[in-house]
Design a protein around this motif. Structure first.
Motif, short mmCIF file in Angstrom:
data_model
loop_
_atom_site.label_atom_id
_atom_site.label_comp_id
_atom_site.label_asym_id
_atom_site.label_seq_id
_atom_site.Cartn_x
_atom_site.Cartn_y
_atom_site.Cartn_z
N ALA A 70 -3.20 12.51 36.30
CA ALA A 70 -3.06 13.16 37.60
C ALA A 70 -2.66 14.62 37.43
CB ALA A 70 -2.02 12.42 38.45
N GLU A 71 -1.74 14.84 36.54
CA GLU A 71 -1.26 16.19 36.26
C GLU A 71 -2.41 17.08 35.77
OE1 GLU A 71 2.44 16.57 35.87
OE2 GLU A 71 2.14 18.75 35.79
N ARG B 257 -5.65 16.58 36.27
CA ARG B 257 -6.59 16.83 37.36
C ARG B 257 -6.07 17.94 38.26
NH1 ARG B 257 -6.91 10.94 37.46
NH2 ARG B 257 -5.39 10.88 39.15
N ASN B 258 -4.76 17.87 38.52
CA ASN B 258 -4.15 18.83 39.43
C ASN B 258 -4.21 20.25 38.87
OD1 ASN B 258 -1.19 20.07 40.53
ND2 ASN B 258 -2.53 19.06 42.01
N LYS C 42 -5.45 11.17 44.85
CA LYS C 42 -5.31 10.95 43.40
C LYS C 42 -6.23 11.90 42.63
CE LYS C 42 -3.17 6.65 42.81
NZ LYS C 42 -3.08 5.47 41.97
N ALA C 43 -7.44 12.08 43.13
CA ALA C 43 -8.36 13.00 42.46
C ALA C 43 -7.78 14.40 42.44
CB ALA C 43 -9.71 12.99 43.16
N LEU C 44 -7.05 14.76 43.51
CA LEU C 44 -6.50 16.11 43.60
C LEU C 44 -5.22 16.26 42.80
CD1 LEU C 44 -7.09 16.86 47.38
CD2 LEU C 44 -8.49 17.55 45.43
N GLY C 45 -4.80 15.16 42.16
CA GLY C 45 -3.67 15.29 41.24
C GLY C 45 -2.37 14.70 41.74
N PHE C 46 -2.40 13.88 42.81
CA PHE C 46 -1.18 13.20 43.25
C PHE C 46 -0.89 12.06 42.29
CE2 PHE C 46 0.16 14.79 47.46
CZ PHE C 46 -0.79 15.76 47.60
N LYS C 47 0.37 11.98 41.88
CA LYS C 47 0.76 10.92 40.97
C LYS C 47 1.03 9.64 41.77
CE LYS C 47 2.60 14.13 37.66
NZ LYS C 47 3.49 15.26 37.84
#
Lengths: 242, 400
Positions: free
Chosen positions: A92-93, A95-96, B297-302
């Motif tokens: 996730a990190e 991707r972010n 989630k794709a945008l980076g939310f854990k």
């Protein structure tokens, strides 16, 4: 020595490398291999297209390149990190910080304004609201949506929604943009605009990976990977004129 | 992810589904309000009863014959006075008589007591009108406030200065009403407002009896109550029912305590049901927002960010529901005694209607109920939120 140095430098220029990439889906006892050993290398700043008929495995491949999924076998190395070893939070990190996604159906959050939607990835990384607003506003202006900050997705056209999605994908300064059929739901005029924006971003140094079956869109792509039955059927280099 | 962002997000998605949010909040409101309203009643009743008891003083002992064959006479009064540390011995006679008003008659309790001891049996009484009866007067009575003017009548049933008749087992006597009490409430034995009072000797004479119904006893201090009780028991064995104010207070506390538990748990069940409502609606919400979860989630939310967003929704439902529930519960709690006294006063005799109390809402209770509501909501939201957080982004993004 010179040889090793050269090798290292060559290594450095690849932002994404896949090594013998397999993805096998299981449903009950039946195994269905979606990808069967993909080897590809993508350079920093390249504009790549992955094309192929439906069922060829392009979406599966994009999910792996986008660190949304882990391979069954093989490796995906994104900017030096092998994602098959990362935990879901680390993915996730990644991707972010490094990736930006653009989807066919835009996937904006319906109950948020355009500005709020662009802010979303920055919320995940804990950026303070003031800075978020400022950055989001600038990006909306960049994609030509100044004045639409307060509109909700339902109040925007398909093309405008996709522009919001692009602004959202750019907000954390990603190195790679992954676009899955970004113009699939758009008329040809809007589709052209979106491709122009992607081209423009690419010229600024962002690596772009485009998945499509619309061959009109690949005019700006440096390389096109043709996928069939989970394998790269051919790889075509193109001369791109700016 | 910043805490304020999580909170705002929860609030925003609740606002997006207003009706649904309101209905879930309503569930929590009902549960919280029920706990506050019910528990405050029993606590109020308990406090009121204990207060009445304590009016008599914690050094009071009440003696009554254990069976009709045992009679208490002056001999017993003298004997009890001999016991060490006994300060006062007050015999009383109670009975039921019919008293005639202007148009009708009523059954009331009559209490015979020496007027000099009246203030000990009914501490802090006040006369609304007139005076107390005299020791040697055989025809003077004082009436309680509900006998003066029963709640179901609009004008007084009897007036001070009036002459009327009392009747017991076909014996009649003409009496003068010399005084009327202010509303008082209850004491350990006597429902003061619903009774009439006359001199001990006069009542004994009228009823033709030489024995007493009960004896009040005061010790010199509360500390010696147990010792005096032991002494009485040594003399009378099991022939007397011995009640001390201390005991009664304990009994009342334990009974109302149980009642509090019972009502509280019934109300708590309704809060749990509200929790199930939250869980239900959260599951629906998670399914509806599957795609949104995938995008986040794709945008980076854990995972923990997604968990926090969904939990915050449940938490906000708990906070809002808890606050509104406490307010509404408090309002209902203060209205309830009025409704109860109104309905009871209508359906039963005036006996109970004179019992009044003020509900008690303790700050600890408010704090407990508030956090209980939040805890129930969070607990209900936990499972759906976990499910949301564990979703596979690829699968979630494919969700139609």
């Amino acid at each position: 020595m010179q040889l090793i140095e050269n090798l290292k430098n060559e290594e450095k220029q690849w932002i994404i490398t896949t090594i013998d990439l397999w993805k096998i889906y299981k449903s009950g006892k039946i195994e269905y291999p979606a990808l069967r050993g993909i080897n590809m290398k993508i350079r920093k700043g390249e504009f790549i297209a992955i094309v192929g008929p439906s069922g060829s495995g392009k979406s599966t491949l994009l999910n792996l390149l986008g660190a949304l999924d882990r391979p069954t076998k093989g490796k995906v190395i994104i900017d030096g990190t092998d994602i098959s070893k990362l935990k879901s939070n680390e993915l996730a990190e990644l991707r972010n910080k490094k990736l930006g996604f653009i989807f066919q159906t835009f996937n904006l959050i319906p109950y948020m304004s355009a500005l709020d939607n662009v802010e979303v990835p920055m919320i995940a990384s804990g950026i303070p609201p003031k800075e978020r607003k400022e950055r989001a506003r600038k990006l909306l202006e960049l994609v030509g949506l100044k004045g639409f900050e307060k509109n909700r997705p339902s109040e925007l056209s398909g093309g405008q929604q996709q522009k919001v999605a692009i602004a959202r994908a750019l907000v954390n300064n990603p190195q790679i943009i992954l676009a899955d059929e970004p113009t699939g739901n758009l008329d040809s005029k809007s589709a052209n605009e979106i491709i122009e924006i992607l081209h423009d971003l690419n010229k600024r140094g962002v690596t772009i990976i485009l998945v499509t079956h619309n061959l009109n869109l690949i005019k700006y792509c440096h390389r096109v990977f043709w996928l069939k039955d989970g394998l790269i059927e051919k790889e075509v280099e193109q001369n791109v004129k700016d | 992810m910043r805490f304020t962002d999580i909170f705002k997000w929860g609030l925003r998605s609740l606002r997006e589904r207003k009706l649904r949010a309101i209905l879930t909040i309503l569930g929590i409101v009902v549960g919280t309000a029920a706990i506050i309203a019910l528990v405050s009643q029993t606590e109020g009743i308990q406090a009121s009863i204990i207060e009445q008891m304590n009016k008599l003083g914690p050094n009071t002992i009440l003696l009554r014959p254990a069976s009709p064959s045992i009679i208490l006479t002056d001999k017993d009064v003298n004997r009890l006075l001999q016991i060490p540390n006994v300060e006062l011995v007050i015999p009383i006679i109670t009975s039921s008589v019919k008293i005639y008003g202007i148009q009708s008659s009523r059954n009331v309790q009559i209490v015979g007591i020496d007027p000099s001891k009246f203030g000990i049996l009914i501490p802090g009484y006040e006369l609304r009108e007139g005076r107390l009866f005299q020791t040697l007067s055989y025809s003077e009575i004082v009436i309680g406030s509900n006998v003066y003017k029963p709640q179901d009548l609009t004008s007084p049933f009897l007036n001070v200065g009036q002459t009327t008749t009392i009747e017991s087992r076909s014996t009649r006597m003409i009496v003068n009403i010399v005084g009327c009490l202010e509303p008082y409430g209850m004491t350990a034995l006597v429902s003061v407002d619903d009774s009439i009072f006359m001199s001990l000797k006069a009542l004994a004479n009228f009823l033709g009896r030489t024995s007493y119904s009960a004896i009040f006893l005061k010790t010199i201090s509360p500390d010696v109550v147990d010792e005096v009780v032991d002494n009485i028991r040594a003399i009378y064995g099991n022939n007397l029912n011995i009640l001390t104010v201390k005991q009664i207070t304990q009994i009342v506390s334990s009974v109302t305590g149980m009642l509090t538990m019972l009502l509280g748990s019934i109300a708590a069940i309704s809060l749990f049901v509200a929790g199930l409502g939250i869980m239900n609606i959260m599951f629906v919400s998670v399914i509806e927002r599957t795609r949104e979860i995938g995008v986040l989630k794709a945008l980076g939310f854990k995972d923990r960010n997604i968990l926090a967003i969904f939990l915050s929704e449940a938490g906000i439902v708990g906070i809002i529901g808890g606050i509104i529930g406490i307010i509404i519960g408090s309002i209902i709690s203060y209205i309830m005694p009025h409704i109860m006294s109104f309905t009871i006063g209508r359906s039963f005799s005036a006996q109970i209607s004179s019992f009044s109390y003020t509900p008690i809402i303790r700050p600890e209770m408010i704090i407990f109920v508030f956090f209980f509501a939040i805890a129930v909501s969070l607990l209900a939201g936990l499972y759906p939120a976990r499910r949301a957080s564990k979703m596979d982004p690829v699968v979630a993004l494919r969700h139609e």
